[in-house]
Motif scaffolding. Structure first.
Motif, PDB file in Angstrom:
ATOM      1  N   SER A 186     -15.867   1.777  -2.950  1.00  0.00           N
ATOM      2  CA  SER A 186     -14.616   2.347  -3.422  1.00  0.00           C
ATOM      3  C   SER A 186     -13.856   1.484  -4.401  1.00  0.00           C
ATOM      4  O   SER A 186     -12.977   1.981  -5.085  1.00  0.00           O
ATOM      5  CB  SER A 186     -13.735   2.667  -2.227  1.00  0.00           C
ATOM      6  OG  SER A 186     -13.675   1.559  -1.367  1.00  0.00           O
ATOM      7  N   GLY A 208     -13.859   3.886   3.490  1.00  0.00           N
ATOM      8  CA  GLY A 208     -12.856   3.039   2.841  1.00  0.00           C
ATOM      9  C   GLY A 208     -11.529   3.751   2.728  1.00  0.00           C
ATOM     10  O   GLY A 208     -10.751   3.788   3.671  1.00  0.00           O
ATOM     11  N   SER A 228      -9.290   4.101   6.143  1.00  0.00           N
ATOM     12  CA  SER A 228      -7.980   3.461   6.301  1.00  0.00           C
ATOM     13  C   SER A 228      -6.859   4.478   6.436  1.00  0.00           C
ATOM     14  O   SER A 228      -6.903   5.545   5.824  1.00  0.00           O
ATOM     15  CB  SER A 228      -7.652   2.598   5.080  1.00  0.00           C
ATOM     16  OG  SER A 228      -8.467   1.471   5.015  1.00  0.00           O
ATOM     17  N   LYS A 276      -4.410   3.940   2.781  1.00  0.00           N
ATOM     18  CA  LYS A 276      -4.878   4.104   1.401  1.00  0.00           C
ATOM     19  C   LYS A 276      -4.557   5.539   0.963  1.00  0.00           C
ATOM     20  O   LYS A 276      -3.398   5.908   0.950  1.00  0.00           O
ATOM     21  CB  LYS A 276      -6.362   3.763   1.309  1.00  0.00           C
ATOM     22  CG  LYS A 276      -6.625   2.256   1.495  1.00  0.00           C
ATOM     23  CD  LYS A 276      -8.085   1.918   1.291  1.00  0.00           C
ATOM     24  CE  LYS A 276      -8.344   0.430   1.472  1.00  0.00           C
ATOM     25  NZ  LYS A 276      -9.801   0.159   1.505  1.00  0.00           N
ATOM     26  N   PHE A 311     -12.523  -9.297   2.684  1.00  0.00           N
ATOM     27  CA  PHE A 311     -13.217  -8.451   3.667  1.00  0.00           C
ATOM     28  C   PHE A 311     -14.575  -8.135   3.063  1.00  0.00           C
ATOM     29  O   PHE A 311     -14.668  -7.432   2.069  1.00  0.00           O
ATOM     30  CB  PHE A 311     -12.428  -7.165   3.926  1.00  0.00           C
ATOM     31  CG  PHE A 311     -13.168  -6.154   4.784  1.00  0.00           C
ATOM     32  CD1 PHE A 311     -13.127  -6.241   6.166  1.00  0.00           C
ATOM     33  CD2 PHE A 311     -13.903  -5.130   4.213  1.00  0.00           C
ATOM     34  CE1 PHE A 311     -13.819  -5.323   6.947  1.00  0.00           C
ATOM     35  CE2 PHE A 311     -14.588  -4.212   4.988  1.00  0.00           C
ATOM     36  CZ  PHE A 311     -14.544  -4.303   6.364  1.00  0.00           C
ATOM     37  N   ASN A 320      -8.980  -0.446   8.977  1.00  0.00           N
ATOM     38  CA  ASN A 320     -10.365  -0.007   8.785  1.00  0.00           C
ATOM     39  C   ASN A 320     -11.362  -1.143   8.961  1.00  0.00           C
ATOM     40  O   ASN A 320     -12.483  -0.922   9.413  1.00  0.00           O
ATOM     41  CB  ASN A 320     -10.524   0.658   7.415  1.00  0.00           C
ATOM     42  CG  ASN A 320     -11.874   1.320   7.253  1.00  0.00           C
ATOM     43  OD1 ASN A 320     -12.428   1.846   8.219  1.00  0.00           O
ATOM     44  ND2 ASN A 320     -12.427   1.280   6.068  1.00  0.00           N
ATOM     45  N   ALA A 321     -10.948  -2.360   8.623  1.00  0.00           N
ATOM     46  CA  ALA A 321     -11.834  -3.511   8.853  1.00  0.00           C
ATOM     47  C   ALA A 321     -12.143  -3.600  10.352  1.00  0.00           C
ATOM     48  O   ALA A 321     -13.288  -3.827  10.750  1.00  0.00           O
ATOM     49  CB  ALA A 321     -11.179  -4.788   8.350  1.00  0.00           C
ATOM     50  N   ARG A 333       0.807  -1.235   0.000  1.00  0.00           N
ATOM     51  CA  ARG A 333       0.000   0.000   0.000  1.00  0.00           C
ATOM     52  C   ARG A 333       0.838   1.283   0.000  1.00  0.00           C
ATOM     53  O   ARG A 333       1.454   1.576  -0.987  1.00  0.00           O
ATOM     54  CB  ARG A 333      -1.001  -0.007   1.150  1.00  0.00           C
ATOM     55  CG  ARG A 333      -2.174  -0.931   0.869  1.00  0.00           C
ATOM     56  CD  ARG A 333      -3.381  -0.566   1.725  1.00  0.00           C
ATOM     57  NE  ARG A 333      -4.477  -1.507   1.462  1.00  0.00           N
ATOM     58  CZ  ARG A 333      -5.458  -1.749   2.287  1.00  0.00           C
ATOM     59  NH1 ARG A 333      -5.515  -1.118   3.447  1.00  0.00           N
ATOM     60  NH2 ARG A 333      -6.404  -2.598   1.975  1.00  0.00           N
ATOM     61  N   ASP A 371     -18.718   4.297   6.156  1.00  0.00           N
ATOM     62  CA  ASP A 371     -17.407   3.660   5.973  1.00  0.00           C
ATOM     63  C   ASP A 371     -16.862   4.212   4.666  1.00  0.00           C
ATOM     64  O   ASP A 371     -17.303   3.838   3.581  1.00  0.00           O
ATOM     65  CB  ASP A 371     -17.572   2.139   5.912  1.00  0.00           C
ATOM     66  CG  ASP A 371     -16.288   1.437   5.476  1.00  0.00           C
ATOM     67  OD1 ASP A 371     -15.222   2.098   5.464  1.00  0.00           O
ATOM     68  OD2 ASP A 371     -16.348   0.244   5.140  1.00  0.00           O
TER      69      ASP A 371
HETATM   70  C1  LIG Z   1     -10.326  -0.867   2.180  1.00  0.00           C
HETATM   71  C2  LIG Z   1     -11.685  -0.826   2.759  1.00  0.00           C
HETATM   72  C3  LIG Z   1     -11.942  -1.419   4.013  1.00  0.00           C
HETATM   73  C4  LIG Z   1     -10.877  -2.155   4.768  1.00  0.00           C
HETATM   74  O1  LIG Z   1      -9.869  -1.313   5.181  1.00  0.00           O
HETATM   75  P1  LIG Z   1      -8.467  -1.903   5.726  1.00  0.00           P
HETATM   76  O2  LIG Z   1      -7.755  -0.715   6.247  1.00  0.00           O
HETATM   77  O3  LIG Z   1      -7.825  -2.561   4.584  1.00  0.00           O
HETATM   78  O4  LIG Z   1      -8.828  -2.883   6.816  1.00  0.00           O
HETATM   79  C5  LIG Z   1     -13.222  -1.331   4.506  1.00  0.00           C
HETATM   80  N1  LIG Z   1     -14.209  -0.703   3.835  1.00  0.00           N
HETATM   81  C6  LIG Z   1     -14.007  -0.132   2.626  1.00  0.00           C
HETATM   82  C7  LIG Z   1     -15.140   0.546   1.926  1.00  0.00           C
HETATM   83  C8  LIG Z   1     -12.734  -0.159   2.051  1.00  0.00           C
HETATM   84  O5  LIG Z   1     -12.514   0.401   0.857  1.00  0.00           O
END
Ligand SMILES: *Cc1c(COP(=O)(O)O)cnc(C)c1O
Length: 492
Positions: free
Chosen positions: A253, A285, A317, A320, A209, A178-179, A122, A283
Motif C-alpha cells: 500500500s 493495510g 487499520s 487509515k 514496521f 494493524n501491526a 492520521r 493484510d
Molecule cells: C499501515 C500498514 C500496517 C500497519 O498498520 P498500523 O495500523 O499502523 O499498525 C500493516 N500492514 C500494511 C500493509 C499497512 O499498510
C-alpha cells in the motif's frame, strides 16, 4: 516555607566560583539581585501567576534569578536597567510558567495535503465518534459486561456485528492497531510453521514496521517466493511443503511496483490454499469499506472484495482509509477468530475502550455510504471536489490580503495531494495550494514561524515558495492560518 528556598544573593555570592575576578559593577548588580522569597511573595499576589502550582512557580522563580545572575557574571553589559524591577521579573516568570503549562500534545493544522498523515495523527474522527468517546469515557459502561445475561461479556462484541454486516465476514475482532493484528494472526495461525509470501510484498511501513520482522517476532517462519517485481502462482506452489502453515498476501500500500510486473491475485491464492488445505490471509493495510472509484480517481480494493474472494483472514487499520481511531481490525473465518481470541497475546494487544467507542460509532456511519462520506473527515477530504478546495483557497487568500502589506504576495497554484497513510501510493489528487511569498523573508523562515504558531501550521516549501494545500485545511481553520501569516509579517 522560607526554608524551602536556600538560595539568597548573599550566600551565592560567596559560594560561587564565578565570583573570583568579578568587578565592582558586577558586585553591585549581584547585590541588587532580588531574593527568591521576595519574588515568590509578589508572584503569589500576582493575578495571573497566583494559581500556578507551587513547585512550578518556585522552579520558575529560581530559573529567572539564576539567569539574571549568570548574565551578570558572564556579560553584565547586557543587563537592562529595569531588569530587577518586579514587573520585568514577573513577566519572565510568566513566560516560563506559560510554556510549562502548555500541553506537549497539541492541535495542529495540516496544510500538507496528505490526508492520512501518520505524523500528524492520521484520521480526524467524525463528530459522532467524538461524542461517543465523551459519553463512554466519563461514565461506566458495559465494556465487558453482558447486559442480557448479567454475566461477563467480551469487549469485541460492541463492534463484531457491524463489521460482519459491512463486510460479509463470519466473525471479527479488534486489537490495538494493524501491526498488532498481523502479529497476532501469524502467531495464532502459523507459529513455528512456514508462511509463504511474495518478495514483492515484503513491505516496510514508516516507523519501521516490517513484515519480515513482525513475522520473526510472531514465531512464524518466513518463506519468500518470487522476485521483487514478479511472482507467479507456480512460485507459491513449489514452496508448499508439510511445514507450510499459511499463504499470506500483503497489500503493497505504500509503494507501487510498475513496469515489468506480475503478482498473484487473491483469487488464485485462495484456490491454491483450498487445494492444499491451507488458510490464506490478506493484510490489506489501509482497507476501505467503500469503493472510492465512484467518487474520485482513487482505486483501492474493498474489504468486502477480499472476504468475497475467499480470504480466510483479513486485517486492516482503523485510522487509515476507514477514518476511525487507531485500531487493527481482524475478520474472517469463525474458527480462526475463536483461536485468536484465546491467544494470550490478545490480552496484551487489546483495544482500549475509548478507541472501541469511536470505532463503533465510525463503523455505524457506513450503513449509509453517503452519510459516511459527509460525516467522516478522512472520506470527506479524499472525495472533496476541486471547486470546494478552490473555494477555501479563495477565502483564505482574501483573509490574508486583508493585511494589505506590500511585502506580501499570495498566489493560488494547482498542485497534487496524496491520500497518505500507506494507501493509494500512485494516485495524486488534483488540489489547490496557497503560496506565500514575503519580501526579504525566505520560505524557510516563513515555514518556521508557521510551525511555531499556536496552533502550528504545517505546510511545505517548493521552489522557495511556502505552500499550503487547502484539501487538508478545515474551513474553520482559515482565520487561524491567516493570523499566522500576519505573525510572519510582524516577525521580520
Ligand atoms: C499501515 C500498514 C500496517 C500497519 O498498520 P498500523 O495500523 O499502523 O499498525 C500493516 N500492514 C500494511 C500493509 C499497512 O499498510
Amino acid at each position: 516555607m522560607q526554608n524551602d528556598i536556600p538560595l539568597t544573593p548573599e550566600t551565592t555570592m560567596t559560594d560561587s566560583k564565578k565570583q573570583t575576578g568579578i568587578n565592582e559593577t558586577q558586585q553591585l548588580l549581584l547585590r541588587k539581585l532580588p531574593g527568591i522569597d521576595h519574588i515568590l511573595e509578589i508572584a503569589k499576589q500576582d493575578q495571573e501567576l497566583g494559581g500556578t502550582p507551587k513547585t512550578l512557580l518556585t522552579d520558575s522563580v529560581r530559573q529567572v534569578v539564576e539567569r539574571l545572575r549568570n548574565t551578570i557574571l558572564e556579560d553584565h553589559q547586557k543587563i537592562h536597567e529595569n531588569a530587577f524591577m518586579d514587573k520585568a521579573i514577573l513577566e519572565n516568570i510568566q513566560r516560563i510558567v506559560t510554556a510549562a503549562m502548555k500541553l506537549n500534545l497539541t492541535r495542529t493544522i495540516n496544510a500538507t495535503g496528505i490526508v492520512v498523515h501518520t505524523n500528524l495523527g492520521r484520521s480526524l474522527l467524525a463528530k459522532e465518534a467524538l461524542d461517543q468517546i465523551q459519553m463512554i469515557s466519563g461514565r461506566y459502561s458495559n465494556l465487558e459486561y453482558n447486559l442480557a445475561t448479567g454475566k461477563r461479556g467480551l469487549r469485541y462484541t460492541a463492534v463484531e456485528d457491524i463489521i460482519c454486516e459491512l463486510t460479509g465476514a463470519e466473525a471479527a475482532m479488534v486489537v490495538n492497531n494493524n501491526a498488532a493484528a498481523v502479529l497476532l494472526c501469524l502467531d495464532t495461525i502459523a507459529r513455528h510453521r512456514e508462511v509463504i509470501v511474495s518478495r514483492g510484498e515484503l513491505v516496510e511501513i514508516g516507523g519501521s514496521f516490517r513484515i519480515p520482522d513482525v513475522m520473526e517476532k510472531s514465531g512464524a517462519i518466513l518463506k519468500e517466493v518470487g522476485t521483487t517485481n514478479r511472482t507467479h502462482l507456480i512460485d507459491y506452489k513449489r514452496a508448499i511443503n508439510d511445514q507450510t502453515g499459511l499463504l499470506l498476501k500483503v497489500h503493497t500500500s505504500n509503494y507501487g511496483i510498475v513496469g515489468f510486473t506480475s503478482a498473484v491475485g487473491l483469487k488464485e491464492l485462495v484456490e491454491l490454499g483450498d487445494a492444499h488445505h491451507l488458510p490464506v490471509m490478506e493484510d490489506l493495510g489501509s482497507g476501505t469499506l467503500i469503493d472510492f472509484s465512484k467518487y474520485s480517481p482513487l482505486r483501492e480494493p474493498t474489504v468486502k472484495e477480499s472476504v468475497n474472494t475467499g480470504a480466510d483472514i483479513v486485517t486492516f487499520s482503523g485510522d487509515k482509509l476507514l477514518g476511525g481511531p487507531q485500531a487493527g481490525i481482524i475478520l474472517g473465518n469463525r474458527n480462526i477468530i475463536d483461536k485468536i481470541r484465546q491467544n494470550p497475546l490478545t490480552r496484551a494487544l487489546r483495544i482500549d475502550k475509548l478507541t472501541l467507542a469511536a470505532l463503533e460509532s465510525t463503523l455505524r456511519l457506513y450503513r449509509d455510504e453517503e452519510k459516511a462520506i459527509n460525516a467522516i473527515p478522512t472520506l470527506n477530504m479524499l472525495t472533496a471536489s476541486i471547486d470546494s478546495i478552490e473555494k477555501k483557497a479563495l477565502k483564505l487568500k482574501e483573509l490574508i490580503e486583508q493585511s494589505d502589506n506590500e511585502r506580501l504576495a499570495v498566489t493560488i497554484t494547482d498542485s497534487a495531494s496524496r491520500a497518505g497513510g500507506g494507501s493509494l501510493p500512485l494516485f495524486e489528487l488534483a488540489t489547490k495550494c496557497i503560496g506565500i511569498r514575503i519580501r526579504k523573508m525566505s520560505a524557510g523562515a516563513i515555514e518556521k514561524i508557521m510551525r511555531g504558531n499556536d496552533p502550528p501550521v504545517i505546510g511545505r516549501i517548493e521552489d522557495d515558495l511556502f505552500l499550503m494545500d487547502m484539501r487538508t485545511v478545515q474551513t474553520d481553520e482559515l482565520t487561524e492560518v491567516s493570523n499566522a501569516i500576519r505573525t510572519c509579517l510582524k516577525g521580520s
